[in-house]
Write a protein that holds these residues in place. Structure first.
Motif, PDB file in Angstrom:
ATOM      1  N   ALA A 103       0.878  -1.169   0.000  1.00  0.00           N
ATOM      2  CA  ALA A 103       0.000   0.000   0.000  1.00  0.00           C
ATOM      3  C   ALA A 103       0.915   1.218   0.000  1.00  0.00           C
ATOM      4  CB  ALA A 103      -0.900  -0.005   1.231  1.00  0.00           C
ATOM      5  N   VAL A 104       0.511   2.276  -0.672  1.00  0.00           N
ATOM      6  CA  VAL A 104       1.313   3.494  -0.698  1.00  0.00           C
ATOM      7  C   VAL A 104       0.427   4.691  -0.399  1.00  0.00           C
ATOM      8  CG1 VAL A 104       3.033   2.607  -2.312  1.00  0.00           C
ATOM      9  CG2 VAL A 104       1.071   3.845  -3.205  1.00  0.00           C
ATOM     10  N   GLY A 105       1.018   5.651   0.317  1.00  0.00           N
ATOM     11  CA  GLY A 105       0.289   6.872   0.627  1.00  0.00           C
ATOM     12  C   GLY A 105       1.106   7.756   1.545  1.00  0.00           C
ATOM     13  N   ASP A 106       0.671   9.001   1.659  1.00  0.00           N
ATOM     14  CA  ASP A 106       1.357   9.920   2.564  1.00  0.00           C
ATOM     15  C   ASP A 106       1.092   9.551   4.015  1.00  0.00           C
ATOM     16  OD1 ASP A 106       2.539  11.424   0.494  1.00  0.00           O
ATOM     17  OD2 ASP A 106       0.699  12.569   0.228  1.00  0.00           O
ATOM     18  N   THR A 107      -0.037   8.902   4.280  1.00  0.00           N
ATOM     19  CA  THR A 107      -0.371   8.384   5.609  1.00  0.00           C
ATOM     20  C   THR A 107      -1.036   7.022   5.419  1.00  0.00           C
ATOM     21  OG1 THR A 107      -2.630   9.258   5.702  1.00  0.00           O
ATOM     22  CG2 THR A 107      -0.861  10.745   6.427  1.00  0.00           C
ATOM     23  N   PRO A 108      -1.064   6.181   6.468  1.00  0.00           N
ATOM     24  CA  PRO A 108      -1.762   4.897   6.340  1.00  0.00           C
ATOM     25  C   PRO A 108      -3.245   5.073   5.968  1.00  0.00           C
ATOM     26  CG  PRO A 108      -0.365   4.880   8.271  1.00  0.00           C
ATOM     27  CD  PRO A 108      -0.362   6.286   7.751  1.00  0.00           C
ATOM     28  N   ALA A 109      -3.881   6.105   6.467  1.00  0.00           N
ATOM     29  CA  ALA A 109      -5.305   6.335   6.193  1.00  0.00           C
ATOM     30  C   ALA A 109      -5.561   6.670   4.727  1.00  0.00           C
ATOM     31  CB  ALA A 109      -5.843   7.448   7.092  1.00  0.00           C
ATOM     32  N   GLU A 110      -4.567   7.227   4.039  1.00  0.00           N
ATOM     33  CA  GLU A 110      -4.712   7.620   2.636  1.00  0.00           C
ATOM     34  C   GLU A 110      -4.115   6.597   1.677  1.00  0.00           C
ATOM     35  OE1 GLU A 110      -2.661  11.340   2.484  1.00  0.00           O
ATOM     36  OE2 GLU A 110      -4.257  12.412   3.530  1.00  0.00           O
TER      37      GLU A 110
END
Length: 117
Positions: A103-110
């Motif tokens: 998973a990739v994102g600036d935060t885990p939620a995103e």
């Protein structure tokens, strides 16, 4: 020409038009200036390339490191429109081997689910 023949030709043209447009817009990823319809959302991490996956539930795990979003220039004739290469946080996905999905994102939620292509 009969109406049935005209209708048949109209259906054939209507059916083939989307394919012709798609072929006209597609091209190799690195063509040195030939435009593509748009850049696919992909990242590289640990020597592998991952593509995004939609409509799949997943749980973000621990932080793995930094993935790379490659440079994108889907309009090479428009100076300044290229999106530069950048890093993004890569996370494990619970229950999945990082060699197959992250998973990739600036935060885990995103975070967005990505699978090896």
């Amino acid at each position: 020409m009969t109406n049935a023949l005209q209708d048949g030709r109209r259906l054939l043209v209507t059916a083939l038009l989307p394919a012709a447009v798609a072929v006209g817009c597609a091209g190799p990823a690195d063509t040195g200036g030939t435009a593509e319809a748009s850049c696919a959302y992909l990242v590289t991490y640990d020597g592998r390339t991952y593509l995004d996956v939609a409509n799949v539930e997943f749980t973000v795990g621990e932080k793995l490191g930094t993935a790379t979003i490659p440079r994108c220039d889907d309009t090479p004739n428009d100076p300044g429109d290229a999106v530069p290469e950048r890093g993004i946080t890569a996370y494990a996905v619970e229950g999945m081997d990082p060699a197959r999905a992250i998973a990739v994102g600036d935060t885990p939620a995103e975070a967005t689910l990505m699978k090896v292509r």
